[in-house]
Design a protein around this motif. Sequence first.
Motif, PDB file in Angstrom:
ATOM      1  N   UNK A 196      44.671  59.958  46.966  1.00  0.00           N
ATOM      2  CA  UNK A 196      45.231  58.628  46.723  1.00  0.00           C
ATOM      3  C   UNK A 196      44.400  57.911  45.668  1.00  0.00           C
ATOM      4  N   UNK A 197      44.990  57.640  44.534  1.00  0.00           N
ATOM      5  CA  UNK A 197      44.290  56.917  43.481  1.00  0.00           C
ATOM      6  C   UNK A 197      44.310  55.419  43.727  1.00  0.00           C
ATOM      7  N   UNK A 198      43.149  54.785  43.647  1.00  0.00           N
ATOM      8  CA  UNK A 198      43.068  53.329  43.731  1.00  0.00           C
ATOM      9  C   UNK A 198      42.518  52.721  42.449  1.00  0.00           C
ATOM     10  N   UNK A 199      41.880  53.520  41.621  1.00  0.00           N
ATOM     11  CA  UNK A 199      41.309  53.028  40.376  1.00  0.00           C
ATOM     12  C   UNK A 199      42.412  52.509  39.454  1.00  0.00           C
ATOM     13  N   UNK A 200      42.063  51.535  38.621  1.00  0.00           N
ATOM     14  CA  UNK A 200      43.014  51.006  37.642  1.00  0.00           C
ATOM     15  C   UNK A 200      43.029  51.922  36.429  1.00  0.00           C
TER      16      UNK A 200
END
Length: 433
Positions: free
Chosen positions: A117-121
Motif C-alpha cells: 500500500x503506497x502512502x507516499x506522495x
Amino acid sequence: MKLSVIGCGYLGAVHAAAMASIGHEVIGFDVDHAKIERLAAGEAPFYEPGFNDLLRESLASGNLRFTTDPAALTGSTVHFIAVGTPQREDSDGADLRFVDAAVTGLLPHLAPGDLVVGKSTVPVGTAQRLADMVTPTGAMLAWNPEFLREGFAVQDTLQPDRIVYGTAIRDGAEVEILDAVYATALKGGVPRLVTDYATAELVKVAANAFLATKISFINAMSEIADATGADVTELADAIGHDVRIGRRFLNAGVGFGGGCLPKDIRAFAARGEELGHGRALRFLREVDEINLRQRTRLVELVEEALGGSVAGRRIAILGLAFKPNSDDTRDSPALDVATRLHGLGADVVSYDPEAVGTARRARPHLVFAESLEEAVAKAEVTVVVTEWDEFRELSPDAIASAVAEKKVIDGRNCLDPERWRAAGWTYRGLGRR
C-alpha cells in the motif's frame, strides 16, 4: 492484522503507532539506525502533539516494534510504503529513489496475496509502474494517499476526513483488505472512496495545489491592500462568507512552507510538463512565486521599520517552524526570513517553542534564544513569523521594558493591531491598515 510500515519518518512513524493503537500488529522498518533506536525506546524523533503518548502506549501494548532488519518484514500481510519523496536536486520533479528502493527491497519478502500500500506522495503514473514490479510475486498493490496536517497528525490518522483507495480492480481483494485495516474509522462513519491508481495519486497533489493556490491568492490580495489602504483581513472575512469560497486558508501572511506544499506543487507542475500538458498547471508556478515573494516583502518591512538598513540592528525573530505545533523547519518562511536578515548584516536572535534544535542543525551560523524574553531583549524590532499561541497571546506590555524600540511586524497577521498600538507599539502587518 499483521502490518509493516516501511519508512519511519513523520508519516510512517505516526501511521505505525496509530495502527498499533487500534489493535493491529505492526513492524516499523527504516534504514536509519539512530531513528529506529529512538522510536524503539519510545522517544519521538520529531515534535508532534500527542505522538509521544501514542508511541509509548503502542510499544507497551506489544503491538508495535521497530527494526532495521528487512527480514522482519516477512510474515506481514499488508505493507505500507511511507518513505519521503523530496524535490530532486536537478529539477522541480519528485525524487522517487526512496520509493523505488523501498519496493525493490520488499519484493523478496512478499507472499502471494500480500498487499503493498503506497502512502507516499508521488507523481501520477508511479503506482502503475510499481504494480508491474509487485504483481509478478503474486502480491497486489493499492495506493492510499495520506492527508496529514502537521500538528494534527495523530487525529488525522485515527479520525481522517476521508479514506481513498486506488486499486487495479474496484471490487478486488485489495478493497476488502484495506477495509479490514481501517475498520475502526469506517465504522465511525469516515467516507471511503475507491478509485483507480491515477485518481488516487492525483487526489493528494490536487488537494495540496488547491490549498497552496488559496493561500497565495489571499497573499496576492494583501499586496493590493497595501497599495490601496485596504485591510486584507477584513477582505478575507467578507469574501469568506461566500460558501463557494469559505474562510479557511484565507489568512494572509508570510506564506506556506514545510515538507509538502512547496515541493508537491513544484513536482505537480513538472509532471504536467512531462505529460505534455504543462500549460494546465502553469498557474502553480505563479502560486509558488507569490508565496516566495511574501518572504521578500517581510524582509522589506523590517528594513523600512529600521530606516532602510538592517546592518548592525538588533532584530528578534519569533518563530522558526513553518507552522505552529511542529518543529519542522523544512522550507520554513520563518527560518528563511531569519537567514536573509542575517545575510544583510542584522544582529538576529531567533526563538521558537519547539524548533530551535532543528533550526540550529539547519542553520548553525544563526543565533538562537532559549526563551521569548531572551530573544526580544534590546530588540529594535520584533518580528512574529510563526503563529504559535505563545506569540498570539503575548501581552505587548509584558515585553515593553525588554525591547529597545516598541516596533512589531506581524508576519502572520495573528496579533490584534489595536491592542498593540494602544500599548504604544508601532504595528505593521501584511495587507493590514
